[in-house]
Design a protein around this motif. Structure first.
Motif, short mmCIF file in Angstrom:
data_model
loop_
_atom_site.label_atom_id
_atom_site.label_comp_id
_atom_site.label_asym_id
_atom_site.label_seq_id
_atom_site.Cartn_x
_atom_site.Cartn_y
_atom_site.Cartn_z
N MET A 1 0.83 -1.19 0.00
CA MET A 1 0.00 0.00 0.00
C MET A 1 0.87 1.25 0.00
SD MET A 1 -3.09 1.17 0.03
CE MET A 1 -4.42 0.52 0.94
N LEU A 2 1.94 1.23 0.78
CA LEU A 2 2.83 2.38 0.84
C LEU A 2 3.46 2.64 -0.52
CD1 LEU A 2 4.04 4.56 2.59
CD2 LEU A 2 5.83 2.98 3.23
N LEU A 3 3.87 1.59 -1.24
CA LEU A 3 4.43 1.77 -2.57
C LEU A 3 3.40 2.34 -3.52
CD1 LEU A 3 6.55 -1.47 -3.09
CD2 LEU A 3 7.39 0.86 -2.82
N PHE A 4 2.16 1.89 -3.38
CA PHE A 4 1.09 2.39 -4.24
C PHE A 4 0.89 3.87 -4.00
CE2 PHE A 4 -3.39 3.21 -5.19
CZ PHE A 4 -3.42 2.80 -6.51
N ALA A 5 0.82 4.28 -2.73
CA ALA A 5 0.65 5.69 -2.40
C ALA A 5 1.81 6.52 -2.92
CB ALA A 5 0.50 5.86 -0.89
N GLY A 6 3.01 6.01 -2.78
CA GLY A 6 4.18 6.71 -3.27
C GLY A 6 4.16 6.87 -4.78
N GLY A 7 3.73 5.85 -5.48
CA GLY A 7 3.63 5.92 -6.93
C GLY A 7 2.59 6.92 -7.38
N LEU A 8 1.46 6.96 -6.69
CA LEU A 8 0.44 7.94 -7.03
C LEU A 8 0.94 9.34 -6.73
CD1 LEU A 8 -2.86 6.25 -5.84
CD2 LEU A 8 -2.00 6.51 -8.15
N LEU A 9 1.62 9.50 -5.62
CA LEU A 9 2.16 10.80 -5.28
C LEU A 9 3.16 11.24 -6.34
CD1 LEU A 9 2.31 13.13 -3.31
CD2 LEU A 9 4.07 11.88 -2.07
N LEU A 10 4.01 10.35 -6.77
CA LEU A 10 4.98 10.67 -7.81
C LEU A 10 4.28 11.07 -9.09
CD1 LEU A 10 7.93 10.79 -8.72
CD2 LEU A 10 7.76 8.37 -9.30
N GLY A 11 3.19 10.41 -9.40
CA GLY A 11 2.45 10.74 -10.61
C GLY A 11 1.75 12.07 -10.52
N VAL A 29 -5.45 5.57 -13.50
CA VAL A 29 -6.20 4.96 -12.40
C VAL A 29 -7.51 5.73 -12.28
CG1 VAL A 29 -6.20 4.45 -9.93
CG2 VAL A 29 -4.08 4.25 -11.24
N LEU A 30 -8.61 5.05 -12.58
CA LEU A 30 -9.94 5.66 -12.59
C LEU A 30 -10.66 5.42 -11.28
CD1 LEU A 30 -10.93 4.40 -16.14
CD2 LEU A 30 -10.18 6.70 -15.52
N GLY A 31 -11.41 6.43 -10.84
CA GLY A 31 -12.20 6.30 -9.63
C GLY A 31 -11.36 6.09 -8.38
N GLY A 38 -5.97 11.09 2.96
CA GLY A 38 -5.55 11.28 1.57
C GLY A 38 -4.78 10.10 1.01
N GLU A 39 -4.78 8.98 1.72
CA GLU A 39 -4.09 7.78 1.24
C GLU A 39 -5.02 6.97 0.35
OE1 GLU A 39 -0.88 6.92 1.84
OE2 GLU A 39 -0.70 8.85 2.85
N PRO A 40 -4.51 6.40 -0.74
CA PRO A 40 -5.38 5.59 -1.61
C PRO A 40 -5.83 4.31 -0.91
CG PRO A 40 -3.09 5.56 -2.38
CD PRO A 40 -3.15 6.50 -1.23
N VAL A 41 -7.12 4.04 -1.02
CA VAL A 41 -7.68 2.82 -0.42
C VAL A 41 -8.38 1.95 -1.45
CG1 VAL A 41 -7.89 3.77 1.90
CG2 VAL A 41 -9.78 4.05 0.28
N GLY A 42 -8.52 2.45 -2.66
CA GLY A 42 -9.17 1.67 -3.70
C GLY A 42 -9.30 2.47 -4.98
N LEU A 96 0.36 -3.13 -10.94
CA LEU A 96 -0.18 -2.16 -9.98
C LEU A 96 -1.33 -2.78 -9.18
CD1 LEU A 96 -0.64 1.57 -10.47
CD2 LEU A 96 -2.54 0.25 -9.62
N ILE A 97 -2.25 -3.44 -9.89
CA ILE A 97 -3.41 -4.06 -9.23
C ILE A 97 -2.96 -5.16 -8.27
CG2 ILE A 97 -5.44 -5.50 -9.66
CD1 ILE A 97 -5.77 -3.84 -12.30
N ALA A 98 -2.02 -5.99 -8.71
CA ALA A 98 -1.52 -7.08 -7.85
C ALA A 98 -0.87 -6.52 -6.59
CB ALA A 98 -0.53 -7.95 -8.60
N ASP A 99 -0.10 -5.46 -6.72
CA ASP A 99 0.56 -4.85 -5.57
C ASP A 99 -0.46 -4.22 -4.64
OD1 ASP A 99 2.88 -4.30 -4.12
OD2 ASP A 99 3.06 -2.30 -5.00
N PHE A 100 -1.44 -3.54 -5.21
CA PHE A 100 -2.45 -2.87 -4.39
C PHE A 100 -3.30 -3.88 -3.64
CE2 PHE A 100 -4.81 0.69 -3.03
CZ PHE A 100 -6.13 0.28 -2.93
N SER A 101 -3.64 -4.98 -4.29
CA SER A 101 -4.50 -5.97 -3.66
C SER A 101 -3.72 -6.92 -2.75
CB SER A 101 -5.26 -6.77 -4.71
OG SER A 101 -4.38 -7.53 -5.51
#
Length: 103
Positions: A1-11, A29-31, A38-42, A96-101
């Motif tokens: 989850m932390l990597l996902f948040a970091g990637g979104l922040l970088l984007g 990443v839609l929706g 402010g952390e991504p949860v889905g 991305l999906i595999a890492d997030f899930s």
């Protein structure tokens, strides 16, 4: 989850000067759903942009990452453009999906 948040922040934040940015793919990443901190949860869906190929730097960095288009995607539509490897750990939406899930 932390990597996902970091990637979104970088984007969603300023990138290095265009000449310093290595070629990389992008995921839309839609929706995007964020928690109270402010952390991504889905998210609803992930789409590999440009068939997973890098796009010319002048076609996106000043627009979808840091410009008006990127801001509108995030704030008005609830979407995010996430850069791929080597700027983040993911090459495509499947990773991305595999890492997030967590799988």
């Amino acid at each position: 989850m932390l990597l996902f948040a970091g990637g979104l922040l970088l984007g969603a934040t300023a990138m290095p000067a265009q000449s310093e940015v290595p070629p990389h793919p992008h995921m839309l990443v839609l929706g995007l759903q964020l928690d109270a901190d402010g952390e991504p949860v889905g998210f609803k869906r992930c789409v590999d942009l440009a068939a997973g190929k890098p796009v010319p730097l002048n076609a996106h960095h000043a627009h979808v990452h840091t410009g008006t288009a990127g801001e509108m995607l995030r704030t008005k539509a609830g979407h995010a453009v996430v850069p791929g490897a080597p700027l983040t750990p993911w090459n495509n939406c499947a990773e991305l999906i595999a890492d997030f899930s967590g799988s």
